[in-house]
Scaffold this active site. Structure first.
Site, PDB file in Angstrom:
ATOM      1  N   LEU A 102     -28.507  94.116 -54.911  1.00 41.16           N
ATOM      2  CA  LEU A 102     -29.001  95.800 -54.925  1.00 41.16           C
ATOM      3  C   LEU A 102     -28.261  97.030 -54.930  1.00 41.16           C
ATOM      4  CD1 LEU A 102     -32.213  96.528 -55.350  1.00 41.16           C
ATOM      5  CD2 LEU A 102     -32.288  96.439 -53.185  1.00 41.16           C
ATOM      6  N   ASP A 103     -28.575  97.913 -55.689  1.00 38.91           N
ATOM      7  CA  ASP A 103     -27.480  98.930 -55.938  1.00 38.91           C
ATOM      8  C   ASP A 103     -26.265  98.638 -56.084  1.00 38.91           C
ATOM      9  OD1 ASP A 103     -30.030  99.958 -55.944  1.00 38.91           O
ATOM     10  OD2 ASP A 103     -30.272 100.348 -54.108  1.00 38.91           O
ATOM     11  N   GLU A 104     -25.678  97.423 -56.242  1.00 36.96           N
ATOM     12  CA  GLU A 104     -24.509  97.136 -56.092  1.00 36.96           C
ATOM     13  C   GLU A 104     -23.122  96.296 -56.889  1.00 36.96           C
ATOM     14  OE1 GLU A 104     -22.143  96.846 -53.634  1.00 36.96           O
ATOM     15  OE2 GLU A 104     -24.155  97.705 -52.141  1.00 36.96           O
TER      16      GLU A 104
END
Lengths: 275, 275, 275, 275
Positions: free
Chosen positions: B218-220
């Site tokens: 996530l968001d990476e």
């Protein structure tokens, strides 16, 4: 090690350069190539992973490239520079600090001032300072003294770090593409004197600074770097001058780093900057 | 025409590529090459001055390059994209306008919304809009519907233009490096929900937005572009959201342009952007 | 002359302040007022066109304002500061230069280093340098020595100009809102050690720096100023550190100027900056 | 509710304004005051926490302030605007989108084009579009038609959203400080035609855009906002035009928001912007 090349464009130049490097088992770790289609001109900057004999490589490259090719193989990462200053301390001090701590990417050989004001800060850094007054003598005589000082040092570049005298064409011609100036405006806005006063009167919302090579068109030489800073209605001319000093310092530092890293190629009145 | 290549580095790759192009009388008008010395990986982007058969050139390049080389010869400058949206109009509208006036550098095939809100603006641009509600059904079922819609269009990229559902690993895995998201923070600050509320509470002076490829962290995922905008004490969370929309729109537009121009290469969790 | 006020908000505060100034024929040349509606808190900064007795005006203002009002009438434009440093020269040198040429807006009383490295540059500016090693002694003993030095100088502010030791709560509590730090990241991203290494590994496209007041939450004190600089795939951690130094220097200089100009008001964990 | 005041400066103006508001139990939630000492002019913008009868408050303020005071109490947060366009879609579309989603902070009444090109996009947003050709008729006749259209709508502001005709003094005089233009350069650089071509030829590293009020000096009216974008050697004039469109759109949007929020005060040839 850095190789910088420019010449008239034709098919196969990258292959020629890369082929020559491959034969010598040199690995290209970074390459920028640009063709200006309007000028039909080829520009390239190549970083290789070894340090070899620069003069030999330069000769080899010139042999395989077109006759008009300008080839520079960086033989020595540390450029030598001379600073010309007047009274303002900000650009000079920033450069002296970086030089002192060996992060400038160049070596400052000395400083020449047309006022004595900045001698003290130079002495604090054990930096030779030469006071050459422009007062009471002709421009010709003043520039002869300047030239004499420059010629003692043989610098790669002469940096006008807020040097407030306009140099004559005959002086400039002696050091083609070797003189770098910081101009206190976002050129071509506010050419000439008192740009901050002009900016104040026009009520602009941004002011800028421009680092450029000096040619014989006033404020018209090839631009290396430009930056801006926001201003507003609360800024008097004095505040603009103060804010301007910050951006002048920053943009000159940036331009010098680009030049010292051999990232700036010049042709006619423009630069190619492989940032 | 653009050629994009990445592979394990070795001496002579530029010579190999440039040599092959020279044999076919193709002129390199712009070249960027970068070697990541830590990863020992070679990246290059080459622009040539003619449009030739992409498939043949791709085959030829693969033949002379190392077996692990990923080679893309851009056969068609116009990527095809599908947009996923929820309720916020700003990124979608910006993309629809550019698409409508043929300046997007890609073709929008359609829009899928998990709310019906943005159907109207799509219809105004004669753009197919598919409403797939996530309500009352399992995530699995919702994503099956999504996938079915995606598979009808076979887009090159799926753009999450403020799509406020987290996609499951099994969905993401179907479209590796094909899903691009705009995240409303300067990642890695403020990962997860309500970044503007977090930013308000922390009293930051800048807020940002990040466009990135979606992976299963996530968001990476690999970051394509980031920008920031100044905020101050007078900004409530609501004002930050409003200011944030401007920067989200701008950074997604910029990231898409880079991707559509084949300037973004991805390896593991990072991008090489030949801007 | 500058007046800075904060207190619980109520109707009529501006009238009260402006009325008192009018009675004394003082002209307000610049005023900023902000009410934080969520906190119900009033903040104001007033510039008047005369220099009068600060203590008397402060007493008069406190008399007419609510009991919880914090009133500062700037009695002396020149703040006195002490610098704490470790080994990195960039922020220190920038401050020393500005101090030397009287453009800092504050007076540097002295410098304390936990390494001897930066003693030389201080001596070049005739600036007292105190070497207090943290090695071989307890944190308590180290901070007792620090405190002793601070107490000799009684500075208005203690500037951590790249001071690489974390100060204990008991030390920080002695100097509430008097310690200013420059953190080498865009907080709250990359809290703690090695932010540039973290940034490199995450592949961010911007790096930042944050100047903030030090409280007992590590890297969590009220933020004064933040700035960013672009980076790309060609930056190793080393290059990021180098680029970061430029932005650290700039953002600390900016934050200090704001503080020295009495433009920064602090309440709980946030600042109001009347830029 | 917003109050905007300017007049000749004298002691006690803030007290007078704040006193009047206090009497009516109105709380000032935000205040900006600036005195231009050179012009001896007072500027203030006050936000209060209630909506009351604007006309009454305006009368009351004028009664207590000096006779030359210009007082505006914002009676209606939604300004009404008319757009003048030629062929370029970017500024118009951005404004239409914001208008459509009610985030413009103003209401677009209609669009007038001197070419028919942009009629289609207006119709997609149900926006009245009036095609008034300048071809085959005198400037006088063309502007008479324009005026007639303007007078039907009675807009607060006329926005030249890439309107490529120079308006005559007699037209401009009818709408003093009501006409806002977006100029495609960082004024005062590159005044007049083809600024991007001029920028290309000069080899600048930044290009800009300027939003300003229109007066009868070409490109010389009071500047509201300016922004810049980086360019480099790889930009042809065409690329500069494309990059310029992004910054033109952004800077016009920003300027309009400032104007619509009553944050822009004008005196002679300059603005005070309480951003």
């Amino acid at each position: 090690m850095v190789i910088v090349i420019q010449c008239t464009d034709k098919v196969g130049l990258v292959a020629t350069i890369a082929g020559l490097l491959q034969e010598q088992e040199l690995n290209i770790v970074s390459m920028r190539e640009h063709v200006d289609s309007i000028q039909n001109r080829f520009y390239a900057r190549v970083e290789i992973n070894k340090t070899i004999d620069a003069a030999i490589l330069e000769t080899q490259l010139k042999f395989v490239l077109p006759p008009d090719a300008e080839v520079i193989v960086n033989p020595n990462p540390l450029k030598k520079i001379l600073l010309l200053v007047t009274k303002e301390y900000h650009c000079l001090s920033d450069i002296l600090i970086r030089n002192h701590f060996n992060t400038l990417g160049a070596e400052v050989l000395g400083v020449v001032g047309n006022h004595a004001t900045l001698g003290d800060i130079c002495r604090r850094f054990d930096m030779p300072f030469h006071f050459i007054s422009h007062e009471g003598i002709s421009k010709e005589a003043f520039e002869a003294e300047l030239s004499s000082e420059v010629n003692k040092y043989v610098p790669d570049y002469i940096i006008l770090a807020k040097f407030m005298r306009i140099l004559s064409p005959s002086f400039v011609e002696k050091y083609p593409l070797q003189i770098i100036n910081i101009h206190h405006s976002f050129l071509p806005a506010f050419i000439g004197a008192n740009p901050y006063k002009q900016a104040y009167e026009r009520g602009v919302k941004l002011i800028g600074a421009t680092a450029h090579f000096v040619t014989n068109q006033l404020d018209e030489g090839p631009i290396i770097a430009q930056q801006i800073i926001s201003v507003n209605h609360s800024f008097t001319t004095t505040h603009m001058v103060k804010a301007g000093k910050e951006i002048e310092t920053a943009v000159l530092a940036k331009a010098l780093q680009l030049v010292f890293d051999d990232k700036v190629l010049v042709f006619q009145n423009k630069t190619v900057v492989f940032e």
